[in-house]
Design a protein around this motif. Sequence first.
Motif, PDB file in Angstrom:
ATOM      1  N   ILE A 252     -10.474  15.561  20.242  1.00  0.00           N
ATOM      2  CA  ILE A 252      -9.643  16.634  20.664  1.00  0.00           C
ATOM      3  C   ILE A 252      -9.783  17.520  21.904  1.00  0.00           C
ATOM      4  N   SER A 253     -11.355  17.548  21.892  1.00  0.00           N
ATOM      5  CA  SER A 253     -11.694  18.398  23.266  1.00  0.00           C
ATOM      6  C   SER A 253     -12.409  17.756  24.402  1.00  0.00           C
ATOM      7  N   HIS A 254     -12.629  16.222  24.427  1.00  0.00           N
ATOM      8  CA  HIS A 254     -13.106  15.384  25.508  1.00  0.00           C
ATOM      9  C   HIS A 254     -11.717  15.078  26.283  1.00  0.00           C
ATOM     10  N   VAL A 255     -11.708  15.526  27.717  1.00  0.00           N
ATOM     11  CA  VAL A 255     -10.743  14.878  28.489  1.00  0.00           C
ATOM     12  C   VAL A 255     -11.238  13.887  29.405  1.00  0.00           C
ATOM     13  N   LYS A 344      -1.620  21.368  24.532  1.00  0.00           N
ATOM     14  CA  LYS A 344      -2.200  21.176  23.210  1.00  0.00           C
ATOM     15  C   LYS A 344      -1.188  20.461  22.190  1.00  0.00           C
ATOM     16  N   GLU A 352      -9.540  22.361  20.673  1.00  0.00           N
ATOM     17  CA  GLU A 352      -8.427  21.443  21.373  1.00  0.00           C
ATOM     18  C   GLU A 352      -8.141  21.838  22.734  1.00  0.00           C
ATOM     19  N   GLY A 355      -5.810  19.087  28.245  1.00  0.00           N
ATOM     20  CA  GLY A 355      -5.743  17.991  29.491  1.00  0.00           C
ATOM     21  C   GLY A 355      -5.098  18.676  30.585  1.00  0.00           C
ATOM     22  N   THR A 380      -6.737  14.143  26.542  1.00  0.00           N
ATOM     23  CA  THR A 380      -7.533  13.831  25.208  1.00  0.00           C
ATOM     24  C   THR A 380      -7.075  12.491  24.653  1.00  0.00           C
ATOM     25  N   GLN A 383      -4.117  13.170  22.523  1.00  0.00           N
ATOM     26  CA  GLN A 383      -2.842  13.137  23.256  1.00  0.00           C
ATOM     27  C   GLN A 383      -2.329  11.813  23.636  1.00  0.00           C
TER      28      GLN A 383
END
Length: 411
Positions: A252-255, A344, A352, A355, A380, A383
């Motif tokens: 949820i946190s890494h794009v 989100k 979160e 993106g 993410t 997503q």
Amino acid sequence: MLKSSKARVYYLFGSIVLLFGLIAWRLFCIQIGEHDFYQAMAAEQSQSSDSQVLYRGEILTLDNYVLAMNKKWPMVYAVPKKIKNPEETAKQLAGLLEMNQDVIYKRLNKPSDPYEPLKQKISDETAQQIKELDLTGIEISYQWTRYYPGEAIAAQLIGFVSQKNGQYGLEEYYEEELAAGKDLTLTVDYTIQFFIEEKIKALQEQFQAQSSSAIVMNPKTGAIIALASYPGFDLNCYSETEDISLFLNPIISHVFEPGSVFKPITMAAALDTQKVTAETVYYDQGERVIGNYTIHNWDGKAYGRQTMTQVLEKSLNTGAIFAQEQAGKEPFFQYMRDFGFGLKTDIGLPGEAAGDISNLLIKSDINYATASYGQGISATPLQLITALAAIANNGRLMQPHIIPQEAQMIR
């Protein structure tokens, strides 16, 4: 008769006075004589990061496997001023506590010290063995702590408790409910969770990747069945983790730039605008020139006449560009929003990221061309799976969730 009654009264009165005297004397001993001991012990307990959990709600999977619970752990401490032979005592404890003998000796060799912690969270067996040694000045006490039976299983999803408060993951997001003793049941299936954790670990080691993640979602409801990333960390030993970035949940946190896995999104938009069908044909020359840029297929090959179905089968960059151009810039951008990109998901987890598709606000041909095959934009993993699940669910985008709820369609 009167004298006998008076004698009883005096006897009762004297007993009460004696009792209060004993209580007063004990309080004096505690407050003055043993003040240092209790003060030191209280200070140590207040500094213990996770040993003050009295009762906190449990976290369970849908199949009732406990992911987070409360456990009463033994701890061993010393009263150095009572120890006559610190060197011998340290020697007897070193093996049981799996600690360096010199380290223990330094803690014990403090003649005026009333309290010195040695080790927390020892096993019941070790505690019993220490009791049987009957060492003067060595004591066992018990503390309620947060315990994670799965150790590293779903670590970044769960989070941990530190300084009495939830940190990261579910422990943080549902702090109020868990601290009030409310149990938390997830949509996660433990068997599937364990399976994908083993798989991504093996794949990462096989391909020497820096990290790996996997999500299993029910496309009809949005329920998360499993969610895992590797490398992770042991929740019971989180303080020993050198890289604290591992506490974050990359799902949820890494794009990242989705790349070719984004092509089905582009094709879905073009199909829904009815500007193409599965059998629409274009001619693939292996490259597309857009302004000063030349874009090639990933394999550098040209395939000639290709249908939209073949575009996906062969993952053709030129075909994705064709599909996007047929849909048009404005409709394509709106579809990206409708699929949830740049927004989100509100899954109910901290940290979160949304993106970024702001590149498409600059309506240049090259930006839209690269976006069609997942470059120049970011998303993410959550997503991405939510959007792809909508395709599997006949175009209905469902609200992703980790806590059981009635299925909710976003659009």
